[in-house]
Design a protein around this motif. Structure first.
Motif, mmCIF file in Angstrom:
data_model
loop_
_atom_site.group_PDB
_atom_site.id
_atom_site.type_symbol
_atom_site.label_atom_id
_atom_site.label_comp_id
_atom_site.label_asym_id
_atom_site.label_seq_id
_atom_site.Cartn_x
_atom_site.Cartn_y
_atom_site.Cartn_z
ATOM 1 N N UNK A 110 3.288 -2.956 3.230
ATOM 2 C CA UNK A 110 3.621 -3.447 4.570
ATOM 3 C C UNK A 110 2.837 -4.692 4.962
ATOM 4 N N UNK A 111 1.713 -4.965 4.305
ATOM 5 C CA UNK A 111 0.924 -6.160 4.647
ATOM 6 C C UNK A 111 1.127 -7.295 3.647
ATOM 7 N N UNK A 112 2.031 -7.131 2.701
ATOM 8 C CA UNK A 112 2.307 -8.204 1.747
ATOM 9 C C UNK A 112 2.798 -9.495 2.414
ATOM 10 N N UNK A 113 3.616 -9.437 3.484
ATOM 11 C CA UNK A 113 4.022 -10.699 4.129
ATOM 12 C C UNK A 113 2.844 -11.526 4.622
ATOM 13 N N UNK A 114 1.821 -10.873 5.186
ATOM 14 C CA UNK A 114 0.645 -11.625 5.634
ATOM 15 C C UNK A 114 -0.049 -12.302 4.453
ATOM 16 N N UNK A 115 -0.228 -11.578 3.374
ATOM 17 C CA UNK A 115 -0.915 -12.136 2.210
ATOM 18 C C UNK A 115 -0.134 -13.319 1.643
ATOM 19 N N UNK A 116 1.185 -13.201 1.626
ATOM 20 C CA UNK A 116 2.010 -14.303 1.122
ATOM 21 C C UNK A 116 1.904 -15.538 2.018
ATOM 22 N N UNK A 117 1.948 -15.331 3.340
ATOM 23 C CA UNK A 117 1.830 -16.471 4.249
ATOM 24 C C UNK A 117 0.456 -17.111 4.174
ATOM 25 N N UNK A 118 -0.568 -16.271 4.066
ATOM 26 C CA UNK A 118 -1.934 -16.805 3.981
ATOM 27 C C UNK A 118 -2.108 -17.669 2.741
ATOM 28 N N UNK A 119 -1.540 -17.256 1.620
ATOM 29 C CA UNK A 119 -1.754 -17.972 0.360
ATOM 30 C C UNK A 119 -0.804 -19.156 0.173
ATOM 31 N N UNK A 220 -7.548 -8.482 -1.302
ATOM 32 C CA UNK A 220 -6.771 -9.685 -1.625
ATOM 33 C C UNK A 220 -7.564 -10.961 -1.382
ATOM 34 N N UNK A 221 -8.609 -10.906 -0.558
ATOM 35 C CA UNK A 221 -9.471 -12.081 -0.350
ATOM 36 C C UNK A 221 -10.399 -12.306 -1.546
ATOM 37 N N UNK A 222 -10.619 -11.255 -2.328
ATOM 38 C CA UNK A 222 -11.523 -11.364 -3.459
ATOM 39 C C UNK A 222 -10.798 -11.480 -4.791
ATOM 40 N N UNK A 223 -9.599 -10.890 -4.874
ATOM 41 C CA UNK A 223 -8.845 -10.860 -6.124
ATOM 42 C C UNK A 223 -7.429 -11.334 -5.854
ATOM 43 N N UNK A 224 -6.914 -12.211 -6.683
ATOM 44 C CA UNK A 224 -5.578 -12.774 -6.476
ATOM 45 C C UNK A 224 -4.475 -11.988 -7.167
#
Length: 308
Positions: A110-119, A220-224
């Motif tokens: 459910x939080x994958x969209x945030x990670x995608x937008x951040x990166x 996700x901030x530490x590992x891509x």
């Protein structure tokens, strides 16, 4: 020809405003997406499938039972038998303790969209924004609570599916009525079965997803590697439920206070055992604190490292 603003300060303000508006528009489009919708659909389906295989209903769907075993009289089908044997409250109670490891992976999705937008989007849009750190922190909070809302919607969908499937609402022989028996709360499952399940769902599908979604973002901030930060919450759930458990003949105090199982099944002084009389609410606090505090530290460190 259209007039063009040549004042540097005004240009900066216009650029910043356009950047913020674009980010907000893109963020709104990310709320309802394939990930959040798949979570809402997946949890009821997985719960029902898990229940079917666990009870033997699905493998023996067309297999007749002996007459003495059928709870439906002349109807000898396995499905009919399970519909009469399993009450609605009982089905919701024990299914979410049996398939507890679905919650971490669905919360992570459910939080994958945030990670995608951040990166992918934030690095390019940050040049047009004044305070990207503040915006990023706001996005993290919104994403975590969005994940918990999505999981709770999935829980409500599961309640609806089970309500349509189960014949009886409550069975005193199977329901453990944890808030009355274990916590001493005046929230009785026989009297208010739906309120009881809704409150139990807040613990399981609001508070617990907050932990796992925040942990996913922190990793996700530490590992891509996407397969790593999606699996870490599930691995943590597997290890923590085992390592922090009370143990049958062993006093492991105060480790049980930090088990994520405290959010799935409200614990009581009887569970702590060995003379420990701590109320179960402290198990919820401990299980949340041991995940939230390190996750905040990891996010803070990851944000600093990305901007170094």
């Amino acid at each position: 020809a259209l007039p063009v603003c040549t004042h540097p300060a005004k240009n900066d303000k216009i650029s910043a405003a356009l950047g913020v508006n674009n980010m907000k528009l893109r963020w709104k489009k990310q709320i309802f997406n394939i990930y959040t919708l798949s979570v809402i659909i997946a949890l009821p389906v997985l719960t029902f499938l898990f229940m079917g295989f666990d009870t033997g209903m699905l493998p023996n769907f067309l297999k007749e039972m002996s007459p003495g075993e059928s709870a439906a009289g002349d109807d000898l089908w396995v499905v009919s038998h399970m519909r009469h044997v399993t009450s609605y409250v009982d089905a919701i109670e024990w299914q979410f303790t049996s398939n507890k490891h679905f919650i971490p992976i669905l919360s992570s999705l459910a939080v994958l969209p945030f990670i995608q937008m951040r990166d992918r989007f934030l690095p390019f849009a940050s040049v047009r924004m004044k305070d990207t750190r503040r915006m990023e922190r706001i996005w993290i909070v919104q994403s975590v609570f969005l994940a918990s809302c999505v999981m709770y919607c999935a829980y409500l969908a599961t309640m609806l599916v089970m309500r349509l499937w189960c014949i009886d609402t409550y069975d005193a022989n199977n329901c453990l009525n944890v808030f009355v028996n274990d916590w001493g709360w005046n929230l009785s499952a026989p009297t208010h079965p739906y309120v009881y399940l809704l409150v139990l769902g807040v613990m399981r599908c609001v508070l617990l997803p907050i932990l796992f979604s925040l942990l996913t973002i922190a990793i996700s901030y530490l590992i891509n590697k996407v397969y790593i930060y999606l699996l870490v919450p599930t691995i943590y759930s597997l290890i923590a439920t085992s390592f922090f458990s009370q143990g049958l003949y062993k006093d492991r105090w105060p480790f049980p206070l930090f088990s994520p199982e405290n959010l799935l099944w409200p614990s009581s002084p009887e569970y702590w055992g060995y003379g420990h009389t701590t109320h179960g609410i402290w198990g919820v606090v401990g299980a949340m604190a041991i995940v939230i505090l390190p996750s905040i530290v990891m996010i803070w460190y990851g944000m600093r490292r990305r901007r170094a």
